[in-house]
Motif scaffolding. Structure first.
Motif, mmCIF file in Angstrom:
data_model
loop_
_atom_site.group_PDB
_atom_site.id
_atom_site.type_symbol
_atom_site.label_atom_id
_atom_site.label_comp_id
_atom_site.label_asym_id
_atom_site.label_seq_id
_atom_site.Cartn_x
_atom_site.Cartn_y
_atom_site.Cartn_z
ATOM 1 N N LEU A 1 0.841 -1.194 0.000
ATOM 2 C CA LEU A 1 0.000 0.000 0.000
ATOM 3 C C LEU A 1 0.878 1.247 0.000
ATOM 4 N N SER A 2 0.402 2.281 -0.678
ATOM 5 C CA SER A 2 1.095 3.564 -0.693
ATOM 6 C C SER A 2 0.119 4.669 -0.319
ATOM 7 N N CYS A 3 0.638 5.690 0.333
ATOM 8 C CA CYS A 3 -0.174 6.852 0.687
ATOM 9 C C CYS A 3 0.695 8.093 0.535
ATOM 10 N N TYR B 1 -6.952 2.393 5.974
ATOM 11 C CA TYR B 1 -7.005 3.850 5.911
ATOM 12 C C TYR B 1 -5.642 4.440 6.239
ATOM 13 N N CYS B 2 -5.216 5.371 5.412
ATOM 14 C CA CYS B 2 -4.004 6.120 5.704
ATOM 15 C C CYS B 2 -4.326 7.233 6.693
ATOM 16 N N ASN B 3 -3.398 7.504 7.597
ATOM 17 C CA ASN B 3 -3.575 8.530 8.608
ATOM 18 C C ASN B 3 -2.384 9.476 8.616
ATOM 19 N N PHE B 4 -2.683 10.765 8.673
ATOM 20 C CA PHE B 4 -1.660 11.817 8.692
ATOM 21 C C PHE B 4 -1.821 12.630 9.960
ATOM 22 N N LYS B 5 -0.725 12.876 10.637
ATOM 23 C CA LYS B 5 -0.708 13.781 11.788
ATOM 24 C C LYS B 5 0.440 14.755 11.553
ATOM 25 N N GLY B 6 0.118 16.023 11.436
ATOM 26 C CA GLY B 6 1.173 16.986 11.185
ATOM 27 C C GLY B 6 0.671 18.408 11.222
ATOM 28 N N VAL B 7 1.560 19.303 10.863
ATOM 29 C CA VAL B 7 1.272 20.736 10.903
ATOM 30 C C VAL B 7 1.081 21.239 9.486
ATOM 31 N N VAL B 8 -0.013 21.951 9.298
ATOM 32 C CA VAL B 8 -0.361 22.498 7.990
ATOM 33 C C VAL B 8 -0.314 24.020 8.062
ATOM 34 N N ILE B 9 0.276 24.627 7.067
ATOM 35 C CA ILE B 9 0.421 26.088 7.038
ATOM 36 C C ILE B 9 -0.939 26.763 7.151
ATOM 37 N N THR B 10 -1.043 27.693 8.049
ATOM 38 C CA THR B 10 -2.211 28.521 8.388
ATOM 39 C C THR B 10 -3.285 27.753 9.156
ATOM 40 N N LEU B 11 -3.199 26.442 9.224
ATOM 41 C CA LEU B 11 -4.224 25.669 9.939
ATOM 42 C C LEU B 11 -3.713 25.055 11.223
ATOM 43 N N GLY B 12 -2.385 24.918 11.325
ATOM 44 C CA GLY B 12 -1.840 24.308 12.521
ATOM 45 C C GLY B 12 -1.873 22.789 12.454
ATOM 46 N N TYR B 13 -1.967 22.176 13.640
ATOM 47 C CA TYR B 13 -1.925 20.718 13.727
ATOM 48 C C TYR B 13 -3.231 20.121 13.194
ATOM 49 N N LEU B 14 -3.090 19.124 12.329
ATOM 50 C CA LEU B 14 -4.252 18.431 11.780
ATOM 51 C C LEU B 14 -4.039 16.928 11.819
ATOM 52 N N GLU B 15 -5.138 16.214 11.957
ATOM 53 C CA GLU B 15 -5.157 14.773 11.722
ATOM 54 C C GLU B 15 -6.094 14.548 10.536
ATOM 55 N N VAL B 16 -5.586 13.854 9.516
ATOM 56 C CA VAL B 16 -6.343 13.653 8.284
ATOM 57 C C VAL B 16 -6.378 12.173 7.951
ATOM 58 N N TRP B 17 -7.532 11.734 7.435
ATOM 59 C CA TRP B 17 -7.717 10.339 7.038
ATOM 60 C C TRP B 17 -7.848 10.236 5.522
ATOM 61 N N GLY B 18 -7.319 9.173 4.973
ATOM 62 C CA GLY B 18 -7.523 8.872 3.572
ATOM 63 C C GLY B 18 -8.906 8.275 3.357
ATOM 64 N N GLN B 19 -9.227 8.031 2.102
ATOM 65 C CA GLN B 19 -10.560 7.535 1.768
ATOM 66 C C GLN B 19 -10.694 6.035 1.992
ATOM 67 N N GLY B 20 -9.575 5.362 2.151
ATOM 68 C CA GLY B 20 -9.601 3.920 2.399
ATOM 69 C C GLY B 20 -9.384 3.110 1.134
ATOM 70 N N THR B 21 -8.701 2.003 1.292
ATOM 71 C CA THR B 21 -8.490 1.082 0.182
ATOM 72 C C THR B 21 -8.757 -0.337 0.679
ATOM 73 N N LEU B 22 -9.513 -1.097 -0.093
ATOM 74 C CA LEU B 22 -9.949 -2.415 0.340
ATOM 75 C C LEU B 22 -8.888 -3.459 0.048
ATOM 76 N N VAL B 23 -8.576 -4.236 1.067
ATOM 77 C CA VAL B 23 -7.686 -5.386 0.932
ATOM 78 C C VAL B 23 -8.502 -6.630 1.246
ATOM 79 N N THR B 24 -8.551 -7.546 0.298
ATOM 80 C CA THR B 24 -9.290 -8.790 0.466
ATOM 81 C C THR B 24 -8.335 -9.954 0.307
ATOM 82 N N VAL B 25 -8.261 -10.786 1.340
ATOM 83 C CA VAL B 25 -7.392 -11.962 1.311
ATOM 84 C C VAL B 25 -8.293 -13.186 1.270
ATOM 85 N N SER B 26 -8.297 -13.834 0.119
ATOM 86 C CA SER B 26 -9.212 -14.957 -0.073
ATOM 87 C C SER B 26 -8.706 -15.844 -1.191
ATOM 88 N N SER B 27 -9.000 -17.140 -1.066
ATOM 89 C CA SER B 27 -8.652 -18.079 -2.123
ATOM 90 C C SER B 27 -9.818 -18.269 -3.083
#
Length: 120
Positions: free
Chosen positions: A20-22, A94-120
């Motif tokens: 997975l990449s984010c 879900y990808c999760n970001f915790k950091g500082v954003v210019i003019t907004l300060g500290y933010l926690e942001v979530w990605g939209q999610g990507t489905l992983v299915t492990v099945s035979s």
């Protein structure tokens, strides 16, 4: 604002691997940590793995030894290499970001999610 773009989910057989990449973009001043959480049907969202700006990592016990989190600071991108996948790893990741954003300060942001299915 910060935008998170996730990729790499899909269907894989038990024992297989996925990566997975984010990528985070926007007016980012600094990143405290990025990570991956997952939520299976009927269950609460749980931490899978996280990595701080200093490179410290944290893993859920259920994935230790199988999953590896890494980051590319220059690209503001975090990766989750998942090996030896099991059916119980099936979830929306879900990808999760915790950091500082210019003019907004500290933010926690979530990605939209990507489905992983492990099945035979």
């Amino acid at each position: 604002q910060v935008q998170l773009v996730e990729s790499g989910g899909g269907l894989v057989q038990p024992g297989g691997s996925l990566r997975l990449s984010c990528a985070a973009s926007g007016s980012i001043f600094g990143i405290n940590a990025m990570g991956w959480y997952r939520q299976a049907p009927g269950k609460e969202r749980e931490l899978v793995a996280a990595i701080t700006s200093g490179g410290s990592t944290n893993y859920a016990d259920s994935v230790k030894g199988r999953f590896t989190i890494s980051r590319d600071n220059a690209k503001n991108t975090v990766y989750l290499q998942m090996n030896s996948l099991k059916p119980e790893d099936t979830a929306v990741y879900y990808c999760n970001f915790k950091g500082v954003v210019i003019t907004l300060g500290y933010l926690e942001v979530w990605g939209q999610g990507t489905l992983v299915t492990v099945s035979s």
